[in-house]
Design an enzyme around this catalytic site. Structure first.
Site, mmCIF file in Angstrom:
data_model
loop_
_atom_site.group_PDB
_atom_site.id
_atom_site.type_symbol
_atom_site.label_atom_id
_atom_site.label_comp_id
_atom_site.label_asym_id
_atom_site.label_seq_id
_atom_site.Cartn_x
_atom_site.Cartn_y
_atom_site.Cartn_z
ATOM 1 N N GLY A 62 7.165 4.485 -2.360
ATOM 2 C CA GLY A 62 5.816 4.142 -1.192
ATOM 3 C C GLY A 62 6.619 3.533 -0.548
ATOM 4 N N GLN A 74 5.028 -1.661 7.418
ATOM 5 C CA GLN A 74 6.258 -2.036 6.272
ATOM 6 C C GLN A 74 7.480 -2.130 7.433
ATOM 7 O OE1 GLN A 74 5.497 -0.897 2.598
ATOM 8 N NE2 GLN A 74 6.573 -2.807 2.073
ATOM 9 N N CYS A 119 6.028 -4.578 -4.171
ATOM 10 C CA CYS A 119 6.525 -3.964 -3.309
ATOM 11 C C CYS A 119 7.829 -4.543 -2.421
ATOM 12 C CB CYS A 119 5.000 -4.355 -2.692
ATOM 13 S SG CYS A 119 5.128 -4.000 -1.033
ATOM 14 N N LEU A 120 7.770 -3.336 -2.018
ATOM 15 C CA LEU A 120 9.295 -3.477 -1.015
ATOM 16 C C LEU A 120 9.836 -4.530 -0.248
ATOM 17 C CD1 LEU A 120 10.520 -0.074 -0.107
ATOM 18 C CD2 LEU A 120 11.008 -1.041 -2.680
ATOM 19 N N HIS A 177 -2.267 1.450 -3.680
ATOM 20 C CA HIS A 177 -1.061 0.627 -3.199
ATOM 21 C C HIS A 177 -0.717 0.538 -1.482
ATOM 22 C CE1 HIS A 177 2.343 -2.822 -3.595
ATOM 23 N NE2 HIS A 177 2.691 -2.215 -2.139
ATOM 24 N N GLU A 178 -0.633 1.935 -1.504
ATOM 25 C CA GLU A 178 -0.023 1.981 -0.183
ATOM 26 C C GLU A 178 -1.013 1.973 0.470
ATOM 27 O OE1 GLU A 178 3.048 1.684 0.363
ATOM 28 O OE2 GLU A 178 3.615 1.676 -1.519
ATOM 29 N N HIS A 222 -1.888 -1.611 1.922
ATOM 30 C CA HIS A 222 -0.728 -1.857 3.345
ATOM 31 C C HIS A 222 -1.671 -1.600 4.585
ATOM 32 C CE1 HIS A 222 2.843 -3.780 1.470
ATOM 33 N NE2 HIS A 222 2.893 -2.361 1.018
HETATM 34 NI NI NI Z 1 3.980 -2.396 -1.236
#
Ligand code: NI
Length: 184
Positions: free
Chosen positions: A45, A50, A96-97, A138-139, A142
């Site tokens: 995701g 991000q 998380c990236l 989760h997304e 963000h």
């Molecule tokens: Ni994340």
């Protein structure tokens, strides 16, 4: 085009994102870039903040996780609203990236209902549960300016503080391109 992923510590990740207008310039290019960036980082995701854009857009694709429950879970969520969450809260180890190298259990509701428009500007109201709901939650966080680490206990966050500060300074091993807010 692969875009650099914004690392923890950038104030952009803590800001609530705004709705996208239908004639948003080069929206399809942005969506393609987000998938490409997510795949290059082996993520499932990626949300627009991000890559440095505070707009309500995220993409998901469960394919990198070899799980029957995540087959055919490639989707684009534009201007989404989670209208309902239900079911027992359950723990799942999230990463998380934007926060490489940290994985922790997060508790979230099992099921949700979400309204959104897709990349063809078609409106949907859909139900998701389990791991699919988890990725969406989760997304979705963000674009609300929330990170998975915000869900951890104060004790856990204090333990991770040094490691997270190092991430914002770029002192972290990562295999994809990132933009570090506190790198000198
Ligand atoms: Ni994340």
């Amino acid at each position: 085009m692969i875009r650099p992923i914004v690392a923890y510590g950038d104030p952009l990740l803590k800001k609530k994102s705004v709705d996208i207008v239908e004639n948003f310039p080069q929206l399809s290019v942005l969506i393609d870039d987000m998938f490409e960036t997510m795949y290059a980082a082996s993520g499932v995701g990626l949300a627009a903040p991000q890559i440095g854009l505070n707009v309500r857009l995220f993409v998901v694709d469960g394919a990198p996780i070899d799980d029957e429950d995540l087959k055919d879970f490639k989707k684009v969520f534009i201007n989404p609203t989670i209208v309902h969450e239900e079911g027992k809260e359950w723990a799942y180890e999230e990463g998380c990236l934007s926060i490489p190298g940290i994985r922790e259990d997060v508790y979230r509701s099992e099921k949700l209902t979400i309204q959104y428009v897709d990349e063809n500007w078609i409106e949907h109201t859909e139900h998701f549960e389990g791991i699919r709901a988890r990725i969406i939650q989760h997304e979705y966080d963000h674009i609300e300016g929330i990170l998975f680490t915000d869900h951890l206990s104060g004790f856990k966050r204090r333990l991770l503080k040094g490691k997270m500060q190092n991430i914002s300074k770029g002192k972290v091993d990562v295999s994809y391109r990132m933009k570090f807010p506190a790198k000198v």
